[in-house]
Design a protein around this motif. Structure first.
Motif, PDB file in Angstrom:
ATOM      1  N   ARG A 124      48.828  -6.254   5.335  1.00  0.00           N
ATOM      2  CA  ARG A 124      49.532  -5.811   6.345  1.00  0.00           C
ATOM      3  C   ARG A 124      50.486  -6.855   6.791  1.00  0.00           C
ATOM      4  NH1 ARG A 124      44.501  -6.386   7.963  1.00  0.00           N
ATOM      5  NH2 ARG A 124      44.998  -8.624   9.144  1.00  0.00           N
ATOM      6  N   SER A 125      50.494  -8.078   6.308  1.00  0.00           N
ATOM      7  CA  SER A 125      51.692  -9.071   6.730  1.00  0.00           C
ATOM      8  C   SER A 125      52.335  -9.827   5.877  1.00  0.00           C
ATOM      9  CB  SER A 125      50.808 -10.065   7.937  1.00  0.00           C
ATOM     10  OG  SER A 125      49.810 -10.686   7.099  1.00  0.00           O
ATOM     11  N   GLY A 126      52.036  -9.749   4.404  1.00  0.00           N
ATOM     12  CA  GLY A 126      52.586 -10.417   3.371  1.00  0.00           C
ATOM     13  C   GLY A 126      54.188 -10.128   3.496  1.00  0.00           C
ATOM     14  N   HIS A 127      54.801  -8.970   3.894  1.00  0.00           N
ATOM     15  CA  HIS A 127      56.194  -8.800   3.745  1.00  0.00           C
ATOM     16  C   HIS A 127      57.013  -9.566   4.978  1.00  0.00           C
ATOM     17  CE1 HIS A 127      54.723  -6.352   7.385  1.00  0.00           C
ATOM     18  NE2 HIS A 127      55.943  -6.531   7.921  1.00  0.00           N
ATOM     19  N   LYS A 166      57.152 -17.294  -2.049  1.00  0.00           N
ATOM     20  CA  LYS A 166      55.786 -17.632  -1.534  1.00  0.00           C
ATOM     21  C   LYS A 166      54.780 -16.512  -2.392  1.00  0.00           C
ATOM     22  CE  LYS A 166      52.110 -17.118   2.084  1.00  0.00           C
ATOM     23  NZ  LYS A 166      51.822 -16.775   3.373  1.00  0.00           N
ATOM     24  N   ALA A 167      53.841 -17.040  -3.175  1.00  0.00           N
ATOM     25  CA  ALA A 167      53.033 -16.222  -4.054  1.00  0.00           C
ATOM     26  C   ALA A 167      51.705 -16.313  -3.032  1.00  0.00           C
ATOM     27  CB  ALA A 167      52.793 -16.796  -5.196  1.00  0.00           C
ATOM     28  N   TYR A 168      51.273 -15.000  -2.637  1.00  0.00           N
ATOM     29  CA  TYR A 168      50.016 -14.909  -1.799  1.00  0.00           C
ATOM     30  C   TYR A 168      48.705 -14.974  -2.965  1.00  0.00           C
ATOM     31  CZ  TYR A 168      52.980 -13.772   2.142  1.00  0.00           C
ATOM     32  OH  TYR A 168      53.856 -13.889   3.129  1.00  0.00           O
ATOM     33  N   SER A 217      58.738  -9.630 -15.040  1.00  0.00           N
ATOM     34  CA  SER A 217      59.218  -8.984 -14.149  1.00  0.00           C
ATOM     35  C   SER A 217      58.591  -8.488 -13.025  1.00  0.00           C
ATOM     36  CB  SER A 217      59.770  -7.486 -14.627  1.00  0.00           C
ATOM     37  OG  SER A 217      58.844  -6.640 -15.119  1.00  0.00           O
ATOM     38  N   HIS A 218      57.148  -8.770 -13.039  1.00  0.00           N
ATOM     39  CA  HIS A 218      56.136  -8.390 -11.873  1.00  0.00           C
ATOM     40  C   HIS A 218      54.958  -9.595 -11.972  1.00  0.00           C
ATOM     41  CE1 HIS A 218      54.239  -6.243  -9.016  1.00  0.00           C
ATOM     42  NE2 HIS A 218      53.053  -6.183  -9.613  1.00  0.00           N
ATOM     43  N   ALA A 219      54.939 -10.420 -10.759  1.00  0.00           N
ATOM     44  CA  ALA A 219      53.818 -11.396 -10.728  1.00  0.00           C
ATOM     45  C   ALA A 219      52.480 -10.766 -10.669  1.00  0.00           C
ATOM     46  CB  ALA A 219      54.466 -12.275  -9.603  1.00  0.00           C
ATOM     47  N   ARG A 220      51.535 -11.087 -11.477  1.00  0.00           N
ATOM     48  CA  ARG A 220      50.222 -10.341 -11.328  1.00  0.00           C
ATOM     49  C   ARG A 220      49.314 -11.511 -11.313  1.00  0.00           C
ATOM     50  NH1 ARG A 220      48.379  -7.262 -15.541  1.00  0.00           N
ATOM     51  NH2 ARG A 220      46.725  -6.666 -14.327  1.00  0.00           N
ATOM     52  N   HIS A 248      50.873 -10.515  -3.294  1.00  0.00           N
ATOM     53  CA  HIS A 248      52.193 -10.264  -2.844  1.00  0.00           C
ATOM     54  C   HIS A 248      53.067 -11.383  -3.305  1.00  0.00           C
ATOM     55  CE1 HIS A 248      55.276  -8.243  -0.329  1.00  0.00           C
ATOM     56  NE2 HIS A 248      55.268  -9.303   0.007  1.00  0.00           N
ATOM     57  N   LEU A 249      54.321 -11.183  -3.370  1.00  0.00           N
ATOM     58  CA  LEU A 249      55.120 -12.117  -3.725  1.00  0.00           C
ATOM     59  C   LEU A 249      56.520 -11.870  -2.813  1.00  0.00           C
ATOM     60  CD1 LEU A 249      55.849 -14.667  -5.835  1.00  0.00           C
ATOM     61  CD2 LEU A 249      57.036 -12.965  -7.103  1.00  0.00           C
ATOM     62  N   SER A 250      56.674 -13.197  -2.065  1.00  0.00           N
ATOM     63  CA  SER A 250      58.031 -12.946  -1.322  1.00  0.00           C
ATOM     64  C   SER A 250      58.782 -14.052  -1.998  1.00  0.00           C
ATOM     65  CB  SER A 250      57.433 -13.324   0.208  1.00  0.00           C
ATOM     66  OG  SER A 250      56.903 -12.700   0.943  1.00  0.00           O
ATOM     67  N   ALA A 251      60.011 -13.305  -2.178  1.00  0.00           N
ATOM     68  CA  ALA A 251      61.033 -14.294  -3.012  1.00  0.00           C
ATOM     69  C   ALA A 251      62.526 -14.201  -2.435  1.00  0.00           C
ATOM     70  CB  ALA A 251      60.972 -13.972  -4.571  1.00  0.00           C
ATOM     71  N   PRO A 252      62.573 -14.430  -1.074  1.00  0.00           N
ATOM     72  CA  PRO A 252      63.915 -14.192  -0.684  1.00  0.00           C
ATOM     73  C   PRO A 252      65.133 -15.143  -1.046  1.00  0.00           C
ATOM     74  CG  PRO A 252      62.598 -15.324   0.987  1.00  0.00           C
ATOM     75  CD  PRO A 252      61.719 -14.898  -0.121  1.00  0.00           C
ATOM     76  N   GLY A 253      64.727 -16.459  -1.733  1.00  0.00           N
ATOM     77  CA  GLY A 253      65.732 -17.061  -1.939  1.00  0.00           C
ATOM     78  C   GLY A 253      65.811 -17.600  -3.337  1.00  0.00           C
TER      79      GLY A 253
END
Length: 192
Positions: free
Chosen positions: A25-28, A39-41, A103-106, A177-182
């Motif tokens: 719901r909120s990872g994004h 940020k790695a959840y 390419s994809h963090a698991r 989830h992975l947030s990687a804006p920077g």
């Protein structure tokens, strides 16, 4: 670069689906947070991949102290504190960062270790830099970082992997989830 992590160790009978739903719901919400590199959840579940606990333990790499402080004091961290209580937040000063070819963090691996009491400090941190390079060069690695907490004289190694057999020692976490804006602005290599 600054590294940060907090851990919520949950009861053994806790429904980890609650954490999975929360992140879905909120990872994004941090996908475009100013000053955030990654940020790695992260979660780990008791009895899986050697984990003795159920735990939610996000790990952060920050480009700026201002971005980290905006998260801690400006509302991003408050929702978690409201729902689970305020956990202790560990912080480390960055030593090195490298990108891998994945390419994809698991999965993620985090290893904390004391800086040796004897011998030159430069040797200990150079060893951490070499480990970052080694991990990033391994098949399936997305990134590797090392940082130090000088109040505890503790090194932390952190790496993200696209497969469930990471070539790193430490606590293994599932990445929800992975947030990687920077991440593209995070300087590579040794940080001094």
């Amino acid at each position: 670069m600054h590294a940060m992590q907090y851990e919520l160790t949950l009861p053994a009978d806790y429904d980890m689906g609650v954490i999975r739903d929360r992140v879905a719901r909120s990872g994004h919400l941090l996908d475009d947070w100013d000053g955030l590199s990654v940020k790695a959840y992260l979660i780990r579940e008791r009895g899986q991949r050697g984990s003795p606990v159920d735990q939610y333990a996000p790990f952060y790499l920050w480009n700026t102290v201002e971005g980290m402080n905006a998260f801690l004091w400006g509302g991003g961290f408050q929702g978690l504190s409201d729902d689970f209580g305020r956990p202790s937040v560990r912080q480390w000063t960055g030593l090195a960062y490298e990108e891998g070819g994945g390419s994809h963090a698991r999965f993620a691996v985090r290893r904390r270790q004391p800086v040796p009491d004897s011998g030159p400090l430069a040797g200990a941190v150079e060893g951490a830099v070499r480990e970052v390079r080694r991990l990033a060069a391994e098949d399936g690695a997305l990134l590797a970082a090392a940082a130090v907490d000088t109040s505890r004289w503790e090194l932390v190694h952190f790496s993200l992997w696209e497969h469930d057999a990471p070539k790193a020692d430490g606590d293994v976490f599932e990445v929800l989830h992975l947030s990687a804006p920077g991440v593209d602005r995070l300087p590579r290599g040794r940080r001094w």
